[in-house]
Design an enzyme around this catalytic site. Structure first.
Site, mmCIF file in Angstrom:
data_model
loop_
_atom_site.group_PDB
_atom_site.id
_atom_site.type_symbol
_atom_site.label_atom_id
_atom_site.label_comp_id
_atom_site.label_asym_id
_atom_site.label_seq_id
_atom_site.Cartn_x
_atom_site.Cartn_y
_atom_site.Cartn_z
ATOM 1 N N CYS A 56 46.474 36.701 30.504
ATOM 2 C CA CYS A 56 46.536 38.040 31.099
ATOM 3 C C CYS A 56 47.969 38.537 31.250
ATOM 4 O O CYS A 56 48.237 39.740 31.123
ATOM 5 C CB CYS A 56 45.854 38.039 32.459
ATOM 6 S SG CYS A 56 44.148 37.484 32.445
ATOM 7 N N ASP A 88 42.655 34.091 37.638
ATOM 8 C CA ASP A 88 41.313 33.873 38.173
ATOM 9 C C ASP A 88 40.463 33.036 37.230
ATOM 10 O O ASP A 88 39.731 32.136 37.654
ATOM 11 C CB ASP A 88 40.620 35.226 38.395
ATOM 12 C CG ASP A 88 41.222 36.003 39.554
ATOM 13 O OD1 ASP A 88 42.427 35.852 39.796
ATOM 14 O OD2 ASP A 88 40.487 36.754 40.210
ATOM 15 N N CYS A 129 46.658 40.498 35.473
ATOM 16 C CA CYS A 129 45.411 39.883 35.930
ATOM 17 C C CYS A 129 44.837 40.620 37.144
ATOM 18 O O CYS A 129 45.419 41.570 37.659
ATOM 19 C CB CYS A 129 45.666 38.415 36.243
ATOM 20 S SG CYS A 129 44.182 37.383 36.303
ATOM 21 N N ASP A 130 43.691 40.132 37.606
ATOM 22 C CA ASP A 130 42.859 40.859 38.577
ATOM 23 C C ASP A 130 43.587 41.344 39.824
ATOM 24 O O ASP A 130 43.451 42.499 40.226
ATOM 25 C CB ASP A 130 41.703 39.968 39.047
ATOM 26 C CG ASP A 130 40.740 39.620 37.945
ATOM 27 O OD1 ASP A 130 41.086 39.807 36.774
ATOM 28 O OD2 ASP A 130 39.638 39.141 38.253
ATOM 29 N N LYS A 131 44.315 40.450 40.495
ATOM 30 C CA LYS A 131 44.920 40.799 41.782
ATOM 31 C C LYS A 131 46.269 41.481 41.615
ATOM 32 O O LYS A 131 46.836 41.983 42.576
ATOM 33 C CB LYS A 131 45.069 39.546 42.666
ATOM 34 C CG LYS A 131 43.784 38.749 42.833
ATOM 35 C CD LYS A 131 42.608 39.606 43.250
ATOM 36 C CE LYS A 131 41.290 38.865 43.172
ATOM 37 N NZ LYS A 131 40.865 38.501 41.820
ATOM 38 N N CYS A 201 41.086 39.674 30.577
ATOM 39 C CA CYS A 201 39.686 39.470 30.188
ATOM 40 C C CYS A 201 39.042 40.784 29.751
ATOM 41 O O CYS A 201 39.195 41.818 30.402
ATOM 42 C CB CYS A 201 38.913 38.861 31.340
ATOM 43 S SG CYS A 201 39.532 37.237 31.838
ATOM 44 N N GLU A 451 35.890 33.586 44.143
ATOM 45 C CA GLU A 451 34.857 34.172 43.302
ATOM 46 C C GLU A 451 33.882 33.078 42.869
ATOM 47 O O GLU A 451 34.264 31.936 42.706
ATOM 48 C CB GLU A 451 35.471 34.824 42.064
ATOM 49 C CG GLU A 451 36.319 36.038 42.402
ATOM 50 C CD GLU A 451 36.978 36.664 41.182
ATOM 51 O OE1 GLU A 451 36.811 36.120 40.072
ATOM 52 O OE2 GLU A 451 37.658 37.687 41.348
ATOM 53 N N SER A 478 33.252 37.399 40.507
ATOM 54 C CA SER A 478 34.060 37.883 39.400
ATOM 55 C C SER A 478 33.470 39.184 38.882
ATOM 56 O O SER A 478 32.263 39.430 38.990
ATOM 57 C CB SER A 478 34.062 36.837 38.281
ATOM 58 O OG SER A 478 34.525 37.401 37.074
#
Length: 562
Positions: A56, A88, A129-131, A201, A451, A478
């Site tokens: 990511c 993640d 990435c996600d956060k 992702c 998650e 997730s």
């Protein structure tokens, strides 16, 4: 100060670099290659979340170089610094996943500290990435200096046997392997094919959900930020983002003028219309908190209930983020939603234009069917639903984009951590109609609100369970999760929430049409059980996890630290 009637874009860093008494600071900066002229220009912090641990963020040094070139071309001096990130996907299903949500706060804190310490005139945050997305935007909101967030972009889809793959397919293959439906060679083939290079992702999981939401929020340049990581256009798009921050600095356009109540509602609409991740609930509430706007879980249900699902994207649909961008991307989705009267189209983007002005530039790919016409939605209502009831008085969140079940009643199978639940699935101990209850995984109890993708994907990989069981947790899911799964149950078990009082075998009732989630016991029995409840010992006695557990709020308030 002003220049030609405009805001002086160097108004902050003048105190750091100008005048005889700043000679020592200039000497130190000149020692590492900055010139005298560089230091008299506006100084723009480039907050990078680069790491070589995971795809990511792996390519973000290249993105940063393009952003910095854009800043230089537009008359500024970029100064890059790094912050942390947690993958993640890599940490999923382990103790390491507890660090993920905590990293959002550390990212925000570190960007704020470096930016305040160095008196930047503006900031470009680069997220992967996600956060990263919410963490960087929370920092920009706190700083309230001219700034924007640019997304590193999505990974290319993997390919196997004529099928596009994402990391979701790997997690589901793990479940199929555990159930004996996929052999070692089959699992290896999926593992080797799913992630072909750098980028986040590929489905409408949390990273892509939040990247899109930030475009609609206005803090990311709409249409530019979503260009995939592997695209030949990514370098030019990133360079344009670098130039944009200089426009923001000259016009004194700050996050407080962009992140408004209406802009936050636009972001929620985009999440609902795209079948986006449940994590958007946490993150948008947290961003709202940073600008002093009250946003609640009820706002998500209200908005989602009148927003049609327009995007056919994984995990519930067919397509990946690159397909979305190629179809017309956020500009086209915004155009569709404006046609329906669902967006506050007068809201401003960091491009300097309104959402309506940007949406008018949309170019739809011929014969695309990723983003449906406003007249032919996939579903009449959006992808997010908020349930309340005696299990979740403060609410919980379900993503309904990927399944059709609207009601479920079954016996509780109670687990006090994710690992025990995963082991039960892996060893065939979960039966049709069961309701997995995973607790003590909330913001404080985890700590870090892990998650549950390892569990939910394992269930999805077992056909007789994927459409017959349900799950609820005070942890998170997730963005790749699909199925009847209720997360963010609040209050959490570690705070004595009712989820702590559920017993093995209790009947749990999901009632989505009536927005209810209940355990079928009397109020008297529930209160009696809660009176007998004792708080568990903290899992961490010191360090960052303990600090987080001691200061974090409820999931219903965004799991922010105070």
């Amino acid at each position: 100060m002003s220049q030609n009637g405009k805001h002086d874009p160097k108004s902050n860093s003048v105190a750091l670099t100008e005048g005889p008494n700043r000679a020592a600071a200039r000497a130190m900066l000149r020692s590492i290659g900055f010139t005298k002229d560089d230091l008299h220009k506006p100084i723009i912090g480039i907050a990078n979340t680069w790491t070589e641990i995971g795809p990511c963020n792996f390519h973000l040094r290249t993105i940063a170089e393009a952003v910095k070139q854009g800043v230089r071309d537009a008359g500024g001096t970029p100064m890059e610094f790094n912050t942390i990130t947690i993958s993640d996907g890599i940490t999923m299903g382990t103790e390491g996943m507890k660090a993920s949500l905590i990293s959002r706060e550390v990212i925000a804190d570190s960007i704020e500290l470096v930016s305040r310490g160095n008196l930047f005139d503006g900031v470009v945050a680069i997220a992967g990435c996600d956060k990263n997305m919410p963490g960087t935007v929370m920092a920009l909101a706190r700083l309230d200096i001219p700034s924007l967030m640019v997304y590193g972009g999505s990974i290319a889809p993997g390919h196997l046997n004529g099928k596009d793959l994402t990391v979701q397919d790997v997690f589901e293959a793990i479940g199929a392997h555990a159930a004996g439906r996929l052999d070692d060679a089959g699992l290896e083939a999926v593992e080797a094919s799913a992630c072909p290079g750098a980028g986040a992702c590929g489905g409408q999981f949390t990273a892509n959900t939040m990247a899109m939401a930030c475009e609609f929020l206005g803090i990311s340049p709409i249409g530019l930020s979503g260009v995939p990581a592997f695209s030949a256009e990514k370098h030019a798009a990133s360079r344009k983002a670098g130039a944009l921050v200089m426009d923001l600095a000259r016009n004194d356009l700050r996050p407080s003028k962009i992140i408004t109540q209406k802009a936050l509602e636009n972001a929620i609409v985009s999440v609902a219309a795209s079948g986006g991740s449940t994590n958007a609930v946490l993150h948008l509430i947290a961003i709202a908190h940073e600008v002093g706007i009250k946003l609640s879980v009820d706002d998500f249900d209200r908005i989602s209930s009148k927003t049609p699902l327009l995007c056919d994207m994984k995990p519930g649909g067919k397509y990946v983020a690159a397909d979305y961008q190629n179809a017309g991307g956020s500009l086209l989705l915004a155009q569709r939603l404006i046609e329906l009267g669902l967006l506050h189209s007068e809201c401003i983007n960091v491009t300097g234009h309104t959402l309506a002005e940007e949406a008018a530039k949309a170019v739809e790919a011929p014969d695309q069917d990723v983003i449906h016409p406003s007249s032919a939605p996939i579903k009449p209502t959006g992808g997010l639903v908020i349930l309340k009831g005696n299990i979740a008085p403060e609410g919980c969140v379900i993503k309904v984009a990927g399944h059709k079940r609207l009601e479920h009643r079954g016996p509780a199978r109670v687990f006090n951590c994710e690992e025990d639940a995963f082991a039960a699935v892996e060893h065939g101990k979960i039966k049709p109609d069961d309701v997995l209850v995973i607790r003590y995984e909330g913001p404080r109890g985890g700590p870090g609100m892990r998650e549950m993708l390892a569990v939910t994907a394992a269930i999805a990989g077992i056909p007789e369970l994927s459409e017959t069981v349900a799950l609820l947790t005070d942890g998170r899911f997730s963005g790749a999760t699909r199925g009847l799964m209720a997360g963010h149950v609040a209050p959490e078990a570690a705070n004595g929430g009712p989820i702590a009082a559920i017993h093995e075998g209790d009947i749990i009732h999901f009632d989505i049409p009536n927005r209810k989630l209940d355990v079928e016991i009397s109020d008297k029995e529930l209160q009696s059980r809660l009176q007998d409840w004792k708080a568990p010992e903290p899992k961490f006695k010191r360090g960052v996890f303990r600090k987080y557990a001691d200061t974090v709020s409820s999931a219903s308030l965004g799991a922010v630290t105070n």
